[in-house]
Write an enzyme that holds these catalytic residues in place. Structure first.
Site, PDB file in Angstrom:
ATOM      1  CG  HIS A 240      13.924   3.187  -9.640  1.00  0.00           C
ATOM      2  ND1 HIS A 240      13.681   3.598 -10.928  1.00  0.00           N
ATOM      3  CD2 HIS A 240      12.744   3.353  -8.988  1.00  0.00           C
ATOM      4  CE1 HIS A 240      12.420   3.988 -11.042  1.00  0.00           C
ATOM      5  NE2 HIS A 240      11.830   3.853  -9.884  1.00  0.00           N
TER       6      HIS A 240
ATOM      7  CG  HIS B 199      11.006   8.700 -10.524  1.00  0.00           C
ATOM      8  ND1 HIS B 199      10.506   8.451 -11.784  1.00  0.00           N
ATOM      9  CD2 HIS B 199      10.885   7.536  -9.848  1.00  0.00           C
ATOM     10  CE1 HIS B 199      10.087   7.186 -11.844  1.00  0.00           C
ATOM     11  NE2 HIS B 199      10.306   6.615 -10.684  1.00  0.00           N
TER      12      HIS B 199
ATOM     13  CG  HIS C  40       8.253   2.069 -12.834  1.00  0.00           C
ATOM     14  ND1 HIS C  40       8.351   3.142 -13.687  1.00  0.00           N
ATOM     15  CD2 HIS C  40       8.808   2.471 -11.662  1.00  0.00           C
ATOM     16  CE1 HIS C  40       8.927   4.160 -13.049  1.00  0.00           C
ATOM     17  NE2 HIS C  40       9.231   3.773 -11.829  1.00  0.00           N
TER      18      HIS C  40
ATOM     19  CD  GLU D 142       5.350   0.348  -8.436  1.00  0.00           C
ATOM     20  OE1 GLU D 142       5.377   0.669  -9.653  1.00  0.00           O
ATOM     21  OE2 GLU D 142       5.522   1.166  -7.519  1.00  0.00           O
TER      22      GLU D 142
ATOM     23  CG  ASP E 133      10.111   4.525  -6.978  1.00  0.00           C
ATOM     24  OD1 ASP E 133      10.105   5.501  -7.756  1.00  0.00           O
ATOM     25  OD2 ASP E 133       9.559   3.450  -7.241  1.00  0.00           O
TER      26      ASP E 133
HETATM   27 ZN   LIG Z   1       9.863   4.652  -9.942  1.00  0.00          ZN
END
Ligand SMILES: [Zn+2]
Length: 377
Positions: A66, A68, A213, A216, A320
């Site tokens: 995971h 971005h 997501h 969290e 992340d």
């Molecule tokens: Zn994320």
């Protein structure tokens, strides 16, 4: 010149299958592995071979399940007691930075790290297209999934948005056979239940993976269960319609009730869960990715590893984005937890469980494997 065998060892040796070995080893001749097994056994078979310690772990190439990549150039979020909501604001305020150039920089970092694969969420279609065009891999077993992010809370848009996304994915799906495409409904509170149900239908029917997501932060639980809390500042601050008609239940229970859980879904974070919810995730076959350093940076609670292990849900690891993590090296996520979680669990999380999220077989270290396909950490 004759090549002499050398025994590599590490705290944990994982071959990509079976149980990771404590006090295990690999016999290396030149550029290839020729044997593996318990260290004592290898030393008995190769009494002349020197033993070379290779650090914490020897494994197949790791997977960052995971990230971005389009957030690779924004200023890192300063660790902040205000936590998750302030982080979302930080990302919103840097939306213009989410460019194909940022994706390129992130991909370059992953290549340098020698990952076996990655799961990436792209904020804009341009990010997906860039990866479809430039996402190439050296080895035949490597691959990636890129998920287009979906944020749409207006239920009247559900039908039109689903139709548009289904067409978009169908057009993309054959462009690069090494990069699969999928969708990422951002969070349970940023997508209407009407749209979420339709996206899951499309995902099941067409075989598109989803990544979302979920659970969290405490702020997410508060807005989902009570409709209140700091997250309501976001629509006020940026002039979006307020969060309303929230389900009055926790994120995982909400997704279970909507019929969203299942093997097509990879849930990212899964921190704010109770045991009943972990059972729901385990029994539905939902995949789970944990991002420990990001959770810490955003003031979230630590991931409940023992609870997931109790119900035999094997979790993958992700970093992340660079906005909440100092690098894209998933080995550093495992090392961050090394003293707190069984390292055998962590090496499988960083490798096999990540390949499973991507729908790829885990490369195995066997007799004849080139040492270039063995990562030492
Ligand atoms: Zn994320």
């Amino acid at each position: 010149m004759e090549l002499k065998p050398v025994i590599w060892t590490a705290e944990v040796v994982y071959l990509g299958f079976g149980t990771p070995m404590l006090e295990g080893g690999l016999v290396v001749v030149g550029q290839h592995v020729v044997a593996s097994g318990p260290l004592a056994e290898l030393q008995a078979r190769y009494p002349q071979a020197p033993v070379v310690p290779k650090g914490r772990a020897l494994t197949p190439p790791v997977v960052n399940a995971h990230t971005h990549l389009d957030l690779s150039t924004i200023p890192p979020y300063p660790p902040n007691p205000e936590g998750y909501t302030s982080f979302i604001q930080h990302v919103i305020e840097h939306q213009a930075w989410r460019t194909p150039q940022a994706v390129a920089q992130g991909l370059e970092e992953l290549r340098r790290l020698g990952v076996g694969g990655f799961g990436d969420i792209a904020y804009r279609p341009e990010g997906v297209e860039w990866l479809l065009e430039h996402g190439t891999f050296d080895a035949p077993w490597q691959g990636a999934v890129v998920y287009l992010e979906v944020i749409q809370r207006d239920p009247t848009q559900a039908e039109a948005v689903t139709r548009r996304l289904a067409q978009q994915l169908a057009a993309w799906r054959r462009k690069n056979e090494r990069v699969r495409v999928g969708l990422s409904p951002h969070t349970p509170f940023n997508v209407s239940p009407e749209l979420l149900k339709k996206l899951v239908e499309v995902a099941r029917l067409e075989g598109f993976p989803l990544q979302m997501h979920v659970a969290e932060s405490p702020e997410e639980t508060e807005i989902m269960t009570q409709g209140t809390g700091r997250l309501q500042e976001i629509p006020r601050r940026y002039g979006f319609p307020p969060y309303q008609n929230l389900p009055g239940t926790t994120p995982v229970r909400y997704l279970a009730e909507l019929g969203v859980l299942g093997p097509h879904l990879t849930l990212v974070h899964g921190v704010e869960v109770d045991e009943e919810e972990v059972v729901m995730l385990a029994q539905s076959g939902t995949r789970v990715v944990s991002c420990p350093r990001s959770n810490q940076a955003l003031g979230c609670r630590p991931f409940p590893w023992a609870l997931y292990l109790k119900h035999r849900l094997e979790v993958a690891l992700g970093t992340d984005s660079r906005a909440s993590s100092p690098d894209l090296d998933v080995r550093n996520e495992a090392l961050f937890l090394w003293e707190r979680v069984d390292p055998r669990v962590l090496v499988r999380a960083a490798t096999r469980n990540g390949y499973r999220v991507l729908g790829l077989p885990t490369p195995r270290i066997t007799r004849g494997t080139p040492v270039a396909q063995v990562q030492s950490w």
